[in-house]
Write a protein that holds these residues in place. Structure first.
Motif, PDB file in Angstrom:
ATOM      1  N   SER A  28     100.078  43.683  -3.914  1.00  0.00           N
ATOM      2  CA  SER A  28     101.379  43.767  -4.568  1.00  0.00           C
ATOM      3  C   SER A  28     101.429  42.933  -5.828  1.00  0.00           C
ATOM      4  O   SER A  28     102.055  43.316  -6.802  1.00  0.00           O
ATOM      5  N   ASN A  29     100.735  41.800  -5.872  1.00  0.00           N
ATOM      6  CA  ASN A  29     100.687  40.983  -7.089  1.00  0.00           C
ATOM      7  C   ASN A  29      99.818  41.609  -8.165  1.00  0.00           C
ATOM      8  O   ASN A  29      99.992  41.337  -9.343  1.00  0.00           O
ATOM      9  N   ARG A  44     108.919  41.884  -0.641  1.00  0.00           N
ATOM     10  CA  ARG A  44     108.265  40.892   0.219  1.00  0.00           C
ATOM     11  C   ARG A  44     109.103  40.585   1.460  1.00  0.00           C
ATOM     12  O   ARG A  44     108.568  40.416   2.548  1.00  0.00           O
ATOM     13  N   ARG A  48      98.160  40.323  -2.080  1.00  0.00           N
ATOM     14  CA  ARG A  48      97.196  40.440  -3.179  1.00  0.00           C
ATOM     15  C   ARG A  48      97.344  41.772  -3.894  1.00  0.00           C
ATOM     16  O   ARG A  48      97.318  41.850  -5.119  1.00  0.00           O
TER      17      ARG A  48
END
Length: 269
Positions: free
Chosen positions: A105-106, A184, A103
């Protein structure tokens, strides 16, 4: 009715086993390896082999298989079941951490246009070309425009009377946005490595304790209503025996002789 109930329970256990292995394959193999790579193929093969060995270890004894075969599949099968338990628990604990990291990183925004990125290569400067545009008749205008190709910003002003020039910036190629923080796949590898280390370390320590042999622990149990004749009575209790095809007969004999070494009291009625 008993056979039907056994079939339902066996089907439920097999379904749960397949789902757990599928989930672990996604987290430990698919998320950590490159597509069509050797690591992914090897991890997929192991993900199929280990549950088959676990099922064989559970069924071999009840199916009347030879003892050597039962012991051969028992070592990897039962050890994998133990690792599977702790590995699943460790990955369940890591799931909220993974969700929060994804969350965050997005939600990171890319750098502003024109701002230099941390991973930008200084040598990969976009190529610059100057194209001369003819505005009227004049000899040598195209040659003068070609001679001015590659001129940097802030160069000397053009000579009076020369043909005006149009400078175009041509990028070397489509540049991908620079990665922010940890990728990721690298994050998935870190989580998988930590969970695997916890699971293998826990099972390894337990296996070492079993193979080392039984340990004697002396405990005094005070009882208020104990008769005077039974005062100081020594009782030997054996627990967590781990009998099975993995340890064999020698381990069973050690378990049998260890209580006698503690010299418990023997009283005849």
């Amino acid at each position: 009715m008993t056979i039907a109930l056994f079939a339902v329970v066996a089907l439920a256990v097999l379904t749960l086993l397949v789902l757990v292995h599928r989930w672990l394959w996604i987290r430990l193999v698919r998320d950590t390896t490159a597509p069509e790579g050797r690591a992914r193929r090897a991890g997929t093969a192991v993900a199929f082999a280990l549950p088959l060995l676990a099922v064989a270890a559970l069924v071999a004894g009840r199916a009347g298989a030879p003892f050597w075969l039962e012991r051969t599949v028992a070592w990897p099968g039962f050890l994998w079941l133990a690792v599977l338990l702790y590995l699943s628990l460790a990955m369940l604990v890591a799931e909220p951490v993974r969700a929060v990291w994804l969350r965050r990183s997005n939600g990171r925004t890319p750098a502003a246009p024109g701002a230099p990125e941390a991973s930008e290569d200084p040598a990969a400067e976009p190529a610059r070309a100057a194209v001369g545009a003819e505005t009227g008749a004049g000899s040598g205008a195209g040659a003068e425009a070609g001679a001015g190709a590659g001129a940097e910003a802030g160069a000397a002003p053009p000579v009076r009377g020369a043909t005006p020039q149009l400078t175009l910036t041509v990028p070397a190629g489509p540049s991908a946005p620079a990665p922010v923080g940890v990728s990721r796949r690298r994050f998935a590898r870190t989580v998988a490595g930590a969970a695997g280390a916890v699971a293998v370390g826990t099972v390894g320590y337990g296996t070492y304790g079993v193979l080392r042999g039984p340990r004697v622990k002396r405990v005094q149990v005070p009882l208020a209503k104990l008769p005077r004749a039974a005062h100081g009575l020594r009782i030997a209790v054996v627990s967590d025996v781990h009998l099975g095809p993995i340890l064999g007969r020698a381990h069973t004999h050690r378990r049998d002789h260890q209580p006698h070494a503690a010299r418990p009291d023997r009283r005849r009625r």
